[in-house]
Design a protein around this motif. Structure first.
Motif, mmCIF file in Angstrom:
data_model
loop_
_atom_site.group_PDB
_atom_site.id
_atom_site.type_symbol
_atom_site.label_atom_id
_atom_site.label_comp_id
_atom_site.label_asym_id
_atom_site.label_seq_id
_atom_site.Cartn_x
_atom_site.Cartn_y
_atom_site.Cartn_z
ATOM 1 N N ILE A 148 5.047 16.971 -16.221
ATOM 2 C CA ILE A 148 5.331 15.476 -16.777
ATOM 3 C C ILE A 148 3.762 15.339 -18.329
ATOM 4 O O ILE A 148 4.479 14.400 -18.841
ATOM 5 N N ILE A 149 2.790 15.272 -17.049
ATOM 6 C CA ILE A 149 2.031 15.182 -18.043
ATOM 7 C C ILE A 149 2.084 15.726 -19.793
ATOM 8 O O ILE A 149 1.716 15.440 -21.117
ATOM 9 N N ASP A 150 2.400 16.279 -19.862
ATOM 10 C CA ASP A 150 2.362 17.375 -20.860
ATOM 11 C C ASP A 150 3.762 16.675 -21.933
ATOM 12 O O ASP A 150 4.220 16.604 -23.411
ATOM 13 N N LEU A 151 5.000 16.241 -21.228
ATOM 14 C CA LEU A 151 6.005 16.072 -21.743
ATOM 15 C C LEU A 151 5.732 14.035 -22.515
ATOM 16 O O LEU A 151 5.970 13.570 -23.593
ATOM 17 N N GLY A 152 4.378 13.916 -22.469
ATOM 18 C CA GLY A 152 4.090 12.221 -22.196
ATOM 19 C C GLY A 152 5.448 10.873 -21.739
ATOM 20 O O GLY A 152 5.081 10.165 -22.185
ATOM 21 N N LYS A 153 5.747 11.259 -21.026
ATOM 22 C CA LYS A 153 7.019 10.641 -20.330
ATOM 23 C C LYS A 153 7.111 10.847 -19.096
ATOM 24 O O LYS A 153 7.379 11.874 -18.528
ATOM 25 N N GLY A 154 8.134 9.670 -18.420
ATOM 26 C CA GLY A 154 9.146 10.525 -17.358
ATOM 27 C C GLY A 154 8.267 10.521 -15.955
ATOM 28 O O GLY A 154 6.626 9.974 -15.890
ATOM 29 N N LYS A 155 8.858 10.645 -14.643
ATOM 30 C CA LYS A 155 8.203 10.521 -13.299
ATOM 31 C C LYS A 155 8.423 11.961 -12.553
ATOM 32 O O LYS A 155 10.166 11.909 -12.777
ATOM 33 N N VAL A 156 7.555 12.372 -11.796
ATOM 34 C CA VAL A 156 7.850 12.733 -10.894
ATOM 35 C C VAL A 156 8.761 11.837 -9.556
ATOM 36 O O VAL A 156 8.303 11.128 -9.182
ATOM 37 N N ILE A 157 9.211 11.859 -8.809
ATOM 38 C CA ILE A 157 10.280 11.298 -7.208
ATOM 39 C C ILE A 157 10.898 12.284 -6.515
ATOM 40 O O ILE A 157 10.933 11.376 -5.947
ATOM 41 N N TYR A 158 10.275 13.508 -6.326
ATOM 42 C CA TYR A 158 10.890 13.612 -5.064
ATOM 43 C C TYR A 158 10.267 13.385 -3.803
ATOM 44 O O TYR A 158 9.057 13.071 -3.813
#
Length: 300
Positions: free
Chosen positions: A290-300
């Protein structure tokens, strides 16, 4: 990212885990018009991806089905399925953390009552050339269809005391969810290397058991598989009439063998320490992704 996975003439459990699992773990990253290809579960490190697109490898393996890809700056390896994949690609062996399906430990929380003493799951290709469902009926063994919906297969694995499996992800998922399993040598030798790749990441001393064929068609394909793969493939596609030649005889032999295996072969299971370590490393890699992509979120 574009979620890439393999799909043959029929969906199968191992590959379909991609569509089931990843949306439960990370969100706001899946875009079909994106220039990034996400390689998660499967032997999908191929040589034919467009060179100008970014390839994000997150647990995938190299299965030897194509030539090795030419690696450049458009390949990003967070981790791969095992040490054999890392060695083949010439990357850091420490990236061989394990098959990404181990992340099911973060998705599958339900408790399931044990309903099946012994279950058998063939490789999805074997469902077309073998009479495995009949063999399981004759041996009073629960049959797990590798082409059934993911939810159904997960439920049946969890409900089993022991899983005998020719399907690699039958073993991987059983191991991740702490269900003892016994590996069956794949009918096609082309599928063998990837088993040892995954096992290398978890320090599993893999010893596949040789199975007998459940149909005349399966026996014929096995006979030609090494001698003439072209002929073997022709029988796979056009030899369905051989499924109906003495089906009870072949299926009964397979049933007897499965029962013998269930009673006399020691089940496998990676250590709790190794599976928990692999899972923890993968969760860390999710945050890094997520840090590498610069977007999105972890939701597990």
């Amino acid at each position: 990212m574009n979620l890439y996975f393999y799909r043959g003439k029929q969906p199968n459990f191992g590959d379909e885990l991609n569509t089931w699992m990843w949306p439960k773990l990370i969100d706001d990253v899946w875009e079909t018009d994106d220039d990034t290809i996400f390689l998660g579960i499967g032997s999908i490190i191929f040589d034919f991806f467009p060179k100008d697109k970014k390839k994000v490898v997150f647990g995938a393996g190299y299965g030897g089905y194509t030539k090795l890809p030419e690696l450049d700056n458009n390949w990003k390896f967070h981790f791969v399925r095992g040490k054999l994949t890392a060695k083949s690609l010439g990357i850091d062996e420490n990236l061989g953390i394990g098959d990404a399906a181990i992340l099911l430990r973060s998705c599958v929380k339900q408790k399931v009552d044990k309903r099946y003493k012994v279950s058998f799951m063939p490789h999805w290709e074997s469902t077309f050339i073998g009479n495995w469902e009949l063999a399981c009926q004759l041996g009073s063994i629960h049959y797990i269809d590798p082409c059934a919906p993911v939810d159904d297969v997960l439920d049946q694995i969890l409900a089993s005391e022991l899983v005998i499996t020719e399907a690699m992800h039958g073993a991987i998922v059983s191991d991740a969810l702490r269900v003892p399993w016994i590996p069956i040598q794949p009918i096609s030798n082309a599928h063998s290397m990837k088993w040892f790749d995954w096992a290398s990441a978890l320090d599993i001393d893999l010893k596949p058991t040789q199975m007998v064929c459940s149909s005349l068609l399966e026996s014929t394909v096995l006979f030609f598989d090494d001698k003439s793969p072209v002929i073997a493939d022709k029988f796979r596609r056009r030899g369905t009439l051989l499924l109906n030649v003495a089906p009870q005889i072949f299926a009964q032999r397979a049933a007897d063998k499965l029962l013998n295996i269930s009673k006399n072969v020691m089940p496998s299971l990676s250590s709790d320490v190794r599976i928990e370590s692999a899972h923890d490393q993968m969760l860390t890699k999710l945050d890094e992704l997520i840090i590498d992509l610069g977007k999105g979120k972890v939701i597990y």
